[in-house]
Scaffold this active site. Structure first.
Site, short mmCIF file in Angstrom:
data_model
loop_
_atom_site.label_atom_id
_atom_site.label_comp_id
_atom_site.label_asym_id
_atom_site.label_seq_id
_atom_site.Cartn_x
_atom_site.Cartn_y
_atom_site.Cartn_z
N SER A 1 0.82 -1.21 0.00
CA SER A 1 0.00 0.00 0.00
C SER A 1 0.86 1.26 0.00
O SER A 1 1.55 1.55 -0.97
CB SER A 1 -0.96 -0.04 1.19
OG SER A 1 -1.92 0.98 1.10
N ASP B 1 -2.81 6.73 -3.21
CA ASP B 1 -1.59 6.11 -2.69
C ASP B 1 -1.14 5.07 -3.72
O ASP B 1 -1.81 4.84 -4.74
CB ASP B 1 -1.83 5.53 -1.30
CG ASP B 1 -2.77 4.33 -1.30
OD1 ASP B 1 -3.58 4.22 -2.24
OD2 ASP B 1 -2.72 3.53 -0.35
N ASP C 1 -1.16 1.88 -4.23
CA ASP C 1 -2.04 0.82 -4.74
C ASP C 1 -3.46 1.32 -4.97
O ASP C 1 -4.36 0.54 -5.24
CB ASP C 1 -2.03 -0.40 -3.82
CG ASP C 1 -2.72 -0.17 -2.49
OD1 ASP C 1 -2.67 0.97 -1.99
OD2 ASP C 1 -3.30 -1.12 -1.93
N ASP D 1 -5.95 2.39 -3.30
CA ASP D 1 -7.16 2.12 -2.51
C ASP D 1 -7.50 3.30 -1.60
O ASP D 1 -8.57 3.32 -0.99
CB ASP D 1 -7.04 0.80 -1.72
CG ASP D 1 -5.95 0.82 -0.66
OD1 ASP D 1 -5.13 1.75 -0.65
OD2 ASP D 1 -5.92 -0.13 0.15
#
Length: 537
Positions: free
Chosen positions: A146, A296, A298, A300
């Site tokens: 992440s 961010d 990734d 999400d």
């Protein structure tokens, strides 16, 4: 001197390590009697919890590497067989090691005879969550860390459908499933059978995600939007969604546009970190933009920055965006039996809005895995920039779908000559000005986090800036939502929650004040933050 017992353990690890580079390095350290590196690498197996795996990329069982991921995959194979699950989809981001970790996983799951799907390239985490439901598989794996630094990687686990009485429907695992998987990892086959008999997911599924998110938009606009994926994997899908929804094409921050596992412009690629979106704000000022959107790495999570007319360009807090989205979706949908949810460290404001509209409201433990389990969820959020605006499509936080909803709202407001600042002020005038802020302390020694938290639990500040303490709660003693941390309530609706981060070596302190005016709230929260900082630092 390396003990005989440890030497045997290291040699066994070397014998089963699928990565010759890390195996050779361990052999070299053994030959050199390098106690320091061996001890660092063999300091227990990387803990598997409700966030799956997350840790520093390195050598041995204490780090993220191919051997650890392979053993984890083998443990999940045993878990799947025990629970009659026979299909899985695997996604990855563009971090160091992600491609190898996804490849090893795919070969092990396919080798176990499971129907195994692999996303065709690096994609945002929400695409993986979407794929779990779309393909109707039992399990989903996302290789990502992440927003962690470039040194880290991780391994998230999702479940489809229902298991052990819990409706997962494409959301992340919760207890006790994490402990069950952890036990299987401990006893996992060290040399599991492998196969390349897995299927690459067709591009039609990716297009289905794009179209599903674009369908959320009923009124496109020509806003001048600046976008950054922060060197992550969000750009391709983000731009496709905005194009499909017939928005004007956003201007992408070129210095951060391409996936780069080293994150050269931002060592902590989290939009919440100071300086992370400075480049975006420079673009916004230069191009006189309407809105800044950041994902961010990734994608999400979603950060929003606006020119608020008072202080210039600033990033909205996660609570501000959560309340904006929640209020907008409640007014737009008005579904009588739907539920609204946020984490316990998020603002109390959305719960008051839901109550006024006679909707079910749930306050959950920190982590989106809990929000996603709420029945009939219409919208859920956590203050750490995570928002779920369409649970039936992606039952997890999704920084891309949140972005398009915000873009639609800003366009609607602009037509009326109203700003997001005005929108928030109107909510504040109706419910009270709820202002939140945060103190975040990063540590290298995790024991220091426990020590400081224990100190505050045993001796919480009796007053903050003249406001007396009214209640102190040890969250780990809660009968409904046990969690590591402490909640302090001070006079006049001042709330402080202190807890360790679930994903980074940080102690986080969440502050909320409620006042009759914005100026009062701004002054009070700065006073409370200053007083609390003296206690903690």
């Amino acid at each position: 001197m390396i003990s005989d017992k440890l030497r045997i353990e290291v040699q066994e690890w070397i014998d089963h390590d699928p990565d010759k580079k890390t195996a050779n390095q361990l052999s070299k350290w053994l030959a050199e009697n390098n106690e320091v590196e061996i001890a660092r690498s063999f300091n227990g197996f990387l803990q598997f919890g409700t966030a799956g795996l997350r840790g520093r990329i390195g050598i041995g069982p204490s780090c993220m590497n191919r051997a650890v991921v392979s053993r984890t995959a083998a443990g999940i194979v045993s878990f799947m067989k025990a629970n009659n699950l026979s299909s899985i989809v695997i996604g990855r981001d563009a971090r160091h090691g992600s491609n190898d970790f996804a490849q090893d996983s795919a070969e092990i799951f396919a080798g176990a005879g499971f129907k195994t799907y692999v996303l065709p390239r690096a994609f945002p985490t929400p695409v993986l969550a979407f794929a779990v439901n779309k393909l109707q598989v039992g399990v989903g794996i996302m290789v990502t860390a992440s927003h962690n630094p470039a040194t880290d990687n991780g391994y998230k686990v999702y479940l489809g459908g229902q298991l052990k009485g819990v409706k997962y429907n494409g959301s992340q695992i919760i207890s006790p499933v994490d402990r069950e998987i952890s036990n299987y990892i401990t006893d996992a086959d060290l040399s599991p059978k492998r196969s390349k008999n897995y299927e690459i997911v067709n591009e039609t599924l990716i297009n289905d995600y794009v179209q599903s998110v674009a369908k959320l938009i009923s009124k496109p606009n020509n806003l001048k939007i600046i976008y950054t994926p922060l060197h992550g994997v969000g750009a391709e899908i983000f731009l496709k969604v905005f194009n499909e929804a017939k928005f004007a094409t956003p201007t992408i921050v070129k210095e951060q546009a391409e996936p780069d596992a080293d994150f050269p412009t931002t060592p902590f690629p989290n939009p919440e970190e100071p300086g992370a979106i400075d480049l975006s704000l420079e673009y916004a000022r230069k191009l006189d933009a309407d809105l800044v959107i950041a994902n961010d790495p990734d994608a999400d999570r979603c950060a929003i920055a606006i020119n608020d007319g008072e202080t210039g360009w600033r990033m909205l807090r996660g609570d501000e965006v959560g309340v904006i989205l929640g209020n907008y979706l409640i007014q737009r949908n008005k579904l009588p039996n739907s539920a609204i949810a946020n984490s316990l460290v998020s603002s109390s404001l959305l719960g008051k809005i839901a109550s006024k509209h006679k909707l079910v409201f749930a306050e959950t433990l920190t982590g989106f895995k809990w929000i996603s389990k709420i029945d009939e969820l219409l919208f859920g959020y956590e203050e750490a920039l995570g928002y779920c605006v369409d649970p039936k499509v992606v039952n997890d936080k999704d920084g891309i779908s949140a972005a398009v909803i915000i873009a639609q709202l800003v366009g609607e407001l602009k037509e009326k000559g109203v700003s997001l600042t005005d929108y928030l002020d109107k909510i504040g005038e109706e419910y009270g000005f709820h202002l939140t802020d945060q103190i975040s302390i990063r540590f290298t020694d995790l024991k220091e986090i426990d020590n400081l938290l224990t100190k505050v639990k045993n001796n919480p500040p009796a007053e903050l800036s003249g406001y007396p303490l009214e209640k102190s709660e040890d969250l780990s003693s809660s009968k409904t939502m046990p969690s590591i941390g402490i909640r302090l309530s001070y006079k006049d609706q001042i709330r402080v929650i202190i807890r360790p981060s679930g994903t980074e070596p940080k102690l986080k302190c969440y502050i909320e004040v409620v006042c009759r005016s914005k100026n009062e709230a701004n002054l009070l929260i700065s006073q409370i933050k200053a007083a609390l900082t003296k206690v903690l630092i």
